[in-house]
Write an enzyme that holds these catalytic residues in place. Sequence first.
Site, PDB file in Angstrom:
ATOM      1  N   HIS A  18       0.853  -1.190   0.000  1.00 34.24           N
ATOM      2  CA  HIS A  18       0.000   0.000   0.000  1.00 34.24           C
ATOM      3  C   HIS A  18       0.892   1.244   0.000  1.00 34.24           C
ATOM      4  CE1 HIS A  18       0.971   0.362   4.231  1.00 34.24           C
ATOM      5  NE2 HIS A  18       0.350  -0.764   4.537  1.00 34.24           N
ATOM      6  N   HIS A  21       3.776   1.541   2.530  1.00 34.20           N
ATOM      7  CA  HIS A  21       4.997   0.821   2.148  1.00 34.20           C
ATOM      8  C   HIS A  21       5.744   1.617   1.071  1.00 34.20           C
ATOM      9  CE1 HIS A  21       2.504  -2.912   3.287  1.00 34.20           C
ATOM     10  NE2 HIS A  21       3.433  -2.798   4.206  1.00 34.20           N
ATOM     11  N   CYS A 126       0.783 -10.310  20.355  1.00 28.36           N
ATOM     12  CA  CYS A 126       0.003  -9.644  19.292  1.00 28.36           C
ATOM     13  C   CYS A 126       0.527 -10.144  17.948  1.00 28.36           C
ATOM     14  CB  CYS A 126       0.137  -8.128  19.369  1.00 28.36           C
ATOM     15  SG  CYS A 126      -0.593  -7.337  17.905  1.00 28.36           S
ATOM     16  N   CYS A 129       1.799  -7.284  15.567  1.00 29.22           N
ATOM     17  CA  CYS A 129       3.162  -6.808  15.858  1.00 29.22           C
ATOM     18  C   CYS A 129       4.168  -7.934  15.764  1.00 29.22           C
ATOM     19  CB  CYS A 129       3.269  -6.254  17.275  1.00 29.22           C
ATOM     20  SG  CYS A 129       2.230  -4.859  17.647  1.00 29.22           S
ATOM     21  N   CYS A 144      -4.130  -4.308  21.729  1.00 27.44           N
ATOM     22  CA  CYS A 144      -2.841  -3.779  21.269  1.00 27.44           C
ATOM     23  C   CYS A 144      -3.078  -2.362  20.764  1.00 27.44           C
ATOM     24  CB  CYS A 144      -2.292  -4.660  20.134  1.00 27.44           C
ATOM     25  SG  CYS A 144      -1.053  -3.797  19.133  1.00 27.44           S
ATOM     26  N   HIS A 147      -2.725  -2.247  16.759  1.00 23.40           N
ATOM     27  CA  HIS A 147      -3.607  -3.041  15.893  1.00 23.40           C
ATOM     28  C   HIS A 147      -5.043  -3.130  16.397  1.00 23.40           C
ATOM     29  CE1 HIS A 147       0.473  -4.288  14.727  1.00 23.40           C
ATOM     30  NE2 HIS A 147      -0.062  -4.295  13.524  1.00 23.40           N
ATOM     31  N   LYS A 298      -6.497   7.038   9.378  1.00 25.06           N
ATOM     32  CA  LYS A 298      -5.561   5.911   9.366  1.00 25.06           C
ATOM     33  C   LYS A 298      -5.988   4.941   8.273  1.00 25.06           C
ATOM     34  CE  LYS A 298      -3.294   2.686  12.393  1.00 25.06           C
ATOM     35  NZ  LYS A 298      -3.126   2.055  13.663  1.00 25.06           N
ATOM     36  N   LYS A 301      -7.933  -1.815   6.496  1.00 26.07           N
ATOM     37  CA  LYS A 301      -8.808  -2.653   5.673  1.00 26.07           C
ATOM     38  C   LYS A 301     -10.256  -2.437   6.077  1.00 26.07           C
ATOM     39  CE  LYS A 301      -5.844  -6.440   4.304  1.00 26.07           C
ATOM     40  NZ  LYS A 301      -5.231  -7.597   4.899  1.00 26.07           N
TER      41      LYS A 301
HETATM   42  O1  ME8 Z   1       6.806  -4.075  10.139  1.00 26.00           O
HETATM   43  N1  ME8 Z   1       2.694   4.864   6.488  1.00 26.00           N
HETATM   44  O2  ME8 Z   1       6.405  -5.006   8.075  1.00 26.00           O
HETATM   45  P1  ME8 Z   1       5.127  -4.141   7.615  1.00 26.00           P
HETATM   46  C1  ME8 Z   1       4.041   4.790   6.438  1.00 26.00           C
HETATM   47  N2  ME8 Z   1       8.082  -6.907   8.489  1.00 26.00           N
HETATM   48  N3  ME8 Z   1       4.736   3.655   6.614  1.00 26.00           N
HETATM   49  C2  ME8 Z   1       4.047   2.534   6.846  1.00 26.00           C
HETATM   50  C3  ME8 Z   1       2.632   2.521   6.902  1.00 26.00           C
HETATM   51  C4  ME8 Z   1       1.954   3.765   6.716  1.00 26.00           C
HETATM   52  N4  ME8 Z   1       0.635   3.880   6.746  1.00 26.00           N
HETATM   53  N5  ME8 Z   1       2.243   1.255   7.144  1.00 26.00           N
HETATM   54  C5  ME8 Z   1       3.378   0.504   7.233  1.00 26.00           C
HETATM   55  C6  ME8 Z   1       7.030  -4.901   9.271  1.00 26.00           C
HETATM   56  N6  ME8 Z   1       4.457   1.284   7.054  1.00 26.00           N
HETATM   57  C7  ME8 Z   1       8.187  -5.866   9.419  1.00 26.00           C
HETATM   58  C8  ME8 Z   1       9.491  -5.115   9.268  1.00 26.00           C
HETATM   59  S1  ME8 Z   1      12.161  -4.990   9.177  1.00 26.00           S
HETATM   60  C9  ME8 Z   1      13.428  -5.973   9.607  1.00 26.00           C
HETATM   61  C10 ME8 Z   1      10.723  -5.965   9.423  1.00 26.00           C
HETATM   62  C11 ME8 Z   1       5.880   0.879   7.115  1.00 26.00           C
HETATM   63  O3  ME8 Z   1       4.775  -4.701   6.282  1.00 26.00           O
HETATM   64  C12 ME8 Z   1       6.234   0.299   8.478  1.00 26.00           C
HETATM   65  O4  ME8 Z   1       6.460   1.334   9.388  1.00 26.00           O
HETATM   66  O5  ME8 Z   1       4.115  -4.097   8.677  1.00 26.00           O
HETATM   67  C13 ME8 Z   1       7.474  -0.506   8.141  1.00 26.00           C
HETATM   68  O6  ME8 Z   1       8.628   0.308   8.201  1.00 26.00           O
HETATM   69  C14 ME8 Z   1       7.207  -0.948   6.697  1.00 26.00           C
HETATM   70  O7  ME8 Z   1       6.122  -0.157   6.198  1.00 26.00           O
HETATM   71  C15 ME8 Z   1       6.816  -2.413   6.624  1.00 26.00           C
HETATM   72  O8  ME8 Z   1       5.704  -2.660   7.449  1.00 26.00           O
END
Ligand code: ME8
Length: 519
Positions: A18, A21, A126, A129, A144, A147, A298, A301
């Site tokens: 999304h 990411h 959780c 997380c 949490c 979430h 925020k 889904k």
């Molecule tokens: O946390 N706005 O994965 P993830 C900005 N696998 N950044 C966002 C966001 C948003 N709305 N939503 C998610 C994980 N992110 C772990 C990481 S690293 C060794 C393991 C960012 O898929 C989030 O902060 O939940 C994170 O840095 C990245 O997307 C991946 O999130």
Amino acid sequence: MEKFYITTAIDYVNGAPHIGHAYEKILTDIIARHYTQRCDDVYFLTGTDEHGIKIQKTAAAQGITPKELCDMNAQKFKDAWKALDIDYKKFIRTTDEDHEKIVQKIFDKLLKQGDIYKHSYEGLYCQGCECFLNPKDLTEDGLCPDHLKKPEVVKEENYFFKLTKYKDILIKYIKEHPDFIVPQFRANEVLNQLEDIQDISVSRAKSNVQWGIDVLSDSEQSIYVWIDALSNYITALGFDTENPSDTFKKYWPADVHVIGKDILKFHSIYWPAFLMALDLPLPKHIFAHGWITIDESKMSKSLGNVISPTSVLESFNLEHPDAFRYYMASSAPCGRDGNYSDDDFKEKVNAHLANSMGNLLNRTLSMLVKYFDGEVKPEFKGENPLAKKALGTVQIVKNHFDNFEIAEASLEIISLVDAANKYVQDNAPWTLAKEEKMIECGQVLTNVLDIMCIICALIYPYCPNITADMARQLSFNLKTKLDDLTADNIKTGKLISKEDIKPVFLRVDSELADKSQKK
Ligand code: ME8
């Protein structure tokens, strides 16, 4: 600067990418591209995080194997990054065989040296997380806070990592290195969390979590997903507990890990402690960006407002991702939350990229063709009143990037564009031409074009396609290092013909955009 090693968080593959990411990958790509303008050897790593209970459950719910889910969704991330021109050097998947093997060896080493021990434990887990939560951090309803889901009670015999052993040294390290955690205001949060840190569970019973890397010496346990995930930053380079590769020796420690604020604890507490236990140097910076909201809400889904980055490109019919990259990267000051809205997107990219920057180039080149048949004469060259501001902006932009202030840097560049526009307005080359003051007219146009080259270089990391077009029309070498930039970039002689002038960025079409349906 000899090398620059930069990483993103690796994304969970339980869904498609999304724009949150995408925000992170765009920021990282922009930083990486900026540093290619300052150093010859930039290594940019990204990838996907593929193990753990969350993936296991999502796959089960879809009636496919975890590996099938991972393969399908990892590809969606790769496709999205391609569409956004994210120019990474390596894409690691935590299901890569060599990664899995090294993670097992890392765990084994920490176990043998006594940093990991076995312990029976009951806690609140959780799945969102992928970690145990401290009861005092839950909401009033016992959920949490990130979430908004009730954590499950987990009672297992697990392996534990002696995090408490590293508490004092970590506190000292963070206090002595104020630029370790960026932005600095987040360091206090981390120091507070460190105050009541406990040893952490680093394995899960295989009876509960099958989709994970096995502990080498204990087939009943799988390695905790965060040890697995964080290790990607070193396994990708070929780290090995016995024989680290030359690539690892060359690039480690990382210059910066770019991550979201929600996973700062894992990166600034767990990861440094693991690295200390492995006797490895710590990354130089952990840059925690803020979160992107959609129309100030925020993304979730349940609200049905999750936007995929490629749907934005499609719905605005964008031929390349530059406008989206620019908009996202400038959406929030360093470390603060940003927002995406269709209207704001249109307004901002039309104002900055089409009206201010694109038009300035187009108008100036058109006048050069109209009055001088596209030729820059030697007498047009001389003192450039914009030079000081332009070269000053190069320094300011570099300083901003050194502090990971990507939006702040973009504002400086646009302010240089505004200054150049004002210079044209104030000096009115069309009036000079009418008055037959042709040398003055040519000087004004040449001064602007010289500065346009600097603007082109500075905005390149945000807009690699637009700047390729600009550079072509200016006969400017985009590979010029920032330190080699001068205010004298345009060569004398024929620069351009009428048929070679083309707008570098067309206004985002509002009618089309209004009709668009985001997926
Ligand atoms: O946390 N706005 O994965 P993830 C900005 N696998 N950044 C966002 C966001 C948003 N709305 N939503 C998610 C994980 N992110 C772990 C990481 S690293 C060794 C393991 C960012 O898929 C989030 O902060 O939940 C994170 O840095 C990245 O997307 C991946 O999130």
